[in-house]
Scaffold this motif. Structure first.
Motif, PDB file in Angstrom:
ATOM      1  N   ILE A 254     -89.464  57.268 101.830  1.00 34.96           N
ATOM      2  CA  ILE A 254     -88.482  57.846 100.902  1.00 34.96           C
ATOM      3  C   ILE A 254     -89.157  58.865  99.984  1.00 34.96           C
ATOM      4  N   VAL A 255     -90.422  58.638  99.666  1.00 36.76           N
ATOM      5  CA  VAL A 255     -91.164  59.606  98.857  1.00 36.76           C
ATOM      6  C   VAL A 255     -91.382  60.883  99.668  1.00 36.76           C
ATOM      7  N   LEU A 256     -91.790  60.733 100.931  1.00 30.37           N
ATOM      8  CA  LEU A 256     -91.999  61.892 101.796  1.00 30.37           C
ATOM      9  C   LEU A 256     -90.698  62.669 101.978  1.00 30.37           C
ATOM     10  N   MET A 257     -89.604  61.974 102.253  1.00 29.50           N
ATOM     11  CA  MET A 257     -88.329  62.654 102.465  1.00 29.50           C
ATOM     12  C   MET A 257     -87.902  63.432 101.232  1.00 29.50           C
ATOM     13  N   ASP A 258     -88.089  62.846 100.063  1.00 29.42           N
ATOM     14  CA  ASP A 258     -87.705  63.525  98.831  1.00 29.42           C
ATOM     15  C   ASP A 258     -88.555  64.776  98.601  1.00 29.42           C
ATOM     16  N   LEU A 259     -89.842  64.681  98.916  1.00 32.57           N
ATOM     17  CA  LEU A 259     -90.724  65.845  98.776  1.00 32.57           C
ATOM     18  C   LEU A 259     -90.299  66.980  99.699  1.00 32.57           C
ATOM     19  N   ILE A 260     -90.029  66.658 100.963  1.00 31.01           N
ATOM     20  CA  ILE A 260     -89.690  67.699 101.934  1.00 31.01           C
ATOM     21  C   ILE A 260     -88.312  68.280 101.667  1.00 31.01           C
ATOM     22  N   ASP A 261     -87.360  67.444 101.314  1.00 34.28           N
ATOM     23  CA  ASP A 261     -86.036  67.970 100.962  1.00 34.28           C
ATOM     24  C   ASP A 261     -86.136  68.923  99.775  1.00 34.28           C
ATOM     25  N   GLY A 262     -87.028  68.596  98.832  1.00 34.27           N
ATOM     26  CA  GLY A 262     -87.231  69.466  97.681  1.00 34.27           C
ATOM     27  C   GLY A 262     -87.862  70.790  98.073  1.00 34.27           C
ATOM     28  N   ILE A 263     -88.838  70.739  98.980  1.00 36.04           N
ATOM     29  CA  ILE A 263     -89.504  71.963  99.438  1.00 36.04           C
ATOM     30  C   ILE A 263     -88.537  72.839 100.223  1.00 36.04           C
ATOM     31  N   LYS A 264     -87.765  72.228 101.125  1.00 37.68           N
ATOM     32  CA  LYS A 264     -86.850  72.978 101.987  1.00 37.68           C
ATOM     33  C   LYS A 264     -85.520  73.285 101.299  1.00 37.68           C
ATOM     34  N   LYS A 265     -85.263  72.598 100.187  1.00 38.84           N
ATOM     35  CA  LYS A 265     -84.024  72.789  99.422  1.00 38.84           C
ATOM     36  C   LYS A 265     -82.780  72.465 100.239  1.00 38.84           C
ATOM     37  N   ASN A 266     -82.911  71.454 101.089  1.00 39.67           N
ATOM     38  CA  ASN A 266     -81.762  70.897 101.818  1.00 39.67           C
ATOM     39  C   ASN A 266     -82.147  69.505 102.294  1.00 39.67           C
ATOM     40  N   SER A 267     -81.197  68.787 102.847  1.00 38.85           N
ATOM     41  CA  SER A 267     -81.449  67.394 103.243  1.00 38.85           C
ATOM     42  C   SER A 267     -81.587  67.238 104.756  1.00 38.85           C
ATOM     43  N   THR A 268     -81.889  68.312 105.456  1.00 39.18           N
ATOM     44  CA  THR A 268     -81.993  68.254 106.914  1.00 39.18           C
ATOM     45  C   THR A 268     -83.077  67.274 107.354  1.00 39.18           C
ATOM     46  N   TYR A 269     -84.242  67.337 106.705  1.00 40.20           N
ATOM     47  CA  TYR A 269     -85.350  66.473 107.118  1.00 40.20           C
ATOM     48  C   TYR A 269     -85.021  64.996 106.904  1.00 40.20           C
ATOM     49  N   SER A 270     -84.551  64.657 105.715  1.00 41.71           N
ATOM     50  CA  SER A 270     -84.254  63.250 105.431  1.00 41.71           C
ATOM     51  C   SER A 270     -83.145  62.731 106.331  1.00 41.71           C
ATOM     52  N   SER A 271     -82.164  63.555 106.624  1.00 40.37           N
ATOM     53  CA  SER A 271     -81.059  63.120 107.489  1.00 40.37           C
ATOM     54  C   SER A 271     -81.556  62.775 108.880  1.00 40.37           C
ATOM     55  N   MET A 272     -82.437  63.606 109.422  1.00 39.60           N
ATOM     56  CA  MET A 272     -82.982  63.350 110.760  1.00 39.60           C
ATOM     57  C   MET A 272     -83.867  62.115 110.765  1.00 39.60           C
ATOM     58  N   LEU A 273     -84.704  61.973 109.756  1.00 39.76           N
ATOM     59  CA  LEU A 273     -85.607  60.830 109.726  1.00 39.76           C
ATOM     60  C   LEU A 273     -84.839  59.521 109.559  1.00 39.76           C
ATOM     61  N   ILE A 274     -83.856  59.521 108.675  1.00 36.54           N
ATOM     62  CA  ILE A 274     -83.044  58.312 108.460  1.00 36.54           C
ATOM     63  C   ILE A 274     -82.295  57.941 109.734  1.00 36.54           C
ATOM     64  N   LYS A 275     -81.747  58.924 110.404  1.00 35.67           N
ATOM     65  CA  LYS A 275     -81.024  58.649 111.655  1.00 35.67           C
ATOM     66  C   LYS A 275     -81.935  57.992 112.671  1.00 35.67           C
ATOM     67  N   GLN A 276     -83.162  58.488 112.792  1.00 37.40           N
ATOM     68  CA  GLN A 276     -84.122  57.909 113.726  1.00 37.40           C
ATOM     69  C   GLN A 276     -84.497  56.489 113.319  1.00 37.40           C
ATOM     70  N   ALA A 277     -84.807  56.282 112.054  1.00 37.64           N
ATOM     71  CA  ALA A 277     -85.266  54.974 111.580  1.00 37.64           C
ATOM     72  C   ALA A 277     -84.175  53.919 111.674  1.00 37.64           C
ATOM     73  N   GLU A 278     -82.937  54.303 111.404  1.00 39.50           N
ATOM     74  CA  GLU A 278     -81.836  53.342 111.354  1.00 39.50           C
ATOM     75  C   GLU A 278     -81.149  53.140 112.705  1.00 39.50           C
ATOM     76  N   SER A 279     -81.658  53.769 113.748  1.00 39.29           N
ATOM     77  CA  SER A 279     -80.994  53.668 115.051  1.00 39.29           C
ATOM     78  C   SER A 279     -81.127  52.290 115.690  1.00 39.29           C
ATOM     79  N   ASN A 280     -82.009  51.454 115.129  1.00 44.11           N
ATOM     80  CA  ASN A 280     -82.161  50.075 115.606  1.00 44.11           C
ATOM     81  C   ASN A 280     -82.365  49.177 114.394  1.00 44.11           C
ATOM     82  N   ASP A 281     -81.487  48.197 114.209  1.00 44.78           N
ATOM     83  CA  ASP A 281     -81.510  47.367 112.997  1.00 44.78           C
ATOM     84  C   ASP A 281     -82.808  46.589 112.849  1.00 44.78           C
TER      85      ASP A 281
END
Length: 294
Positions: A254-281
């Motif tokens: 979550i720290v990494l995602m927040d850093l990258i979203d801040g650098i890129k100024k959008n939530s594309t990175y966090s959205s992709m990472l969350i989708k991958q991580a949450e694809s299996n409970d």
């Protein structure tokens, strides 16, 4: 006593006949053991074994090879996402550090002892002396055209060139030990690392650690992080819906995602990472709540 090496067939016999692993419908288990390394896979076995902490390595009834191959393969994919993020953070960190240090009079003083804090390691050596030795080592070894140009002409190497020749962990130490607080504060502010220099340095160091885990293809699922990052209030608020343990991989993510979203100024990175991580409970639970074996 040293352990004797086993053949692939002996490994299969141990896992299937002695420990009760079900490989029904899976004809490539021998290939998996050869390509993936039994020792590496054993970290995934443990979640499905009866009591590995006390030496009972038999698999629980009904354990199938796919049970641990799913998190193994998901780790492969997640590591790629993480490396993409840490690479972006590292490149931006290099550029910002070089810029703010140069703008504050430090373009050529990064190899001076006085530029760094006096801190000693447990063995008595000074951290800044080790750091400067490492900086010189990387600059001397570098084959970058710009570094060779300065070297061949006996000219001092400016910080904006030097940062491209130093590895991530050396860069991290340069920032955490630097005495030019104005440059460091401007760097931290530019990357939303917070006003507390120590916490900002811990975040950077933890990203180096996370990058190294992935660069060495290490297990993420059910892993306890040795160097977890501090979570800033703004980050905690954005990801407040998630429950995770202090030393979990998810805390670092979550720290990494927040850093990258801040650098890129959008939530594309966090959205992709969350989708991958949450694809299996079950996999996601292991990222948030690592199991501990002794």
């Amino acid at each position: 006593m040293t352990k004797q090496p086993k053949t692939i067939q002996e490994m299969m016999t141990l896992l299937v006949e002695e420990r009760g692993l079900d490989i029904t419908g899976f004809s490539d288990f021998s290939t998996v053991l050869l390509d993936c390394n039994y020792y590496k896979l054993s970290g995934y076995f443990r979640a499905f074994q009866i009591d590995p902490s006390h030496g009972n390595n038999r698999f629980r009834n009904g354990t199938h090879i796919k049970d641990f191959m799913i998190p193994y393969l998901m780790d492969e994919q997640l590591r790629l996402f993480i490396l993409r993020g840490t690479s972006s953070f590292e490149q931006t960190l290099r550029a910002h550090f070089a810029y703010y240090l140069a703008q504050n009079g430090g373009a050529y003083s990064y190899t001076d002892l006085s530029s760094y804090k006096t801190i000693k390691y447990p063995d008595g050596t000074e951290a800044r002396e080790v750091l400067i030795e490492n900086i010189h080592k990387w600059l001397e070894r570098s084959s970058e055209v710009c570094i060779r140009h300065y070297r061949n002409n006996n000219e001092p190497i400016p910080i904006w060139a030097a940062v491209e020749a130093t590895p991530f962990d050396t860069l991290s130490k340069m920032i955490s030990l630097h005495t030019n607080t104005t440059a460091v504060d401007e760097l931290n502010q530019s990357l939303s690392l917070g006003k507390n220099r120590q916490r900002a340095a811990q975040i950077i160091h933890s990203m180096v650690y996370l990058r190294n885990i992935c660069s060495h293809h290490c297990r993420l699922w059910n892993r306890e992080i040795v160097l977890p990052p501090p979570v800033l209030d703004a980050t905690a608020e954005r990801y407040g819906s998630y429950a995770y343990e202090d030393r979990s991989v998810w805390k670092s993510l979550i720290v990494l995602m927040d850093l990258i979203d801040g650098i890129k100024k959008n939530s594309t990175y966090s959205s992709m990472l969350i989708k991958q991580a949450e694809s299996n409970d079950d996999y996601f639970w292991g990222l948030c709540h690592p199991k501990r074996w002794h």
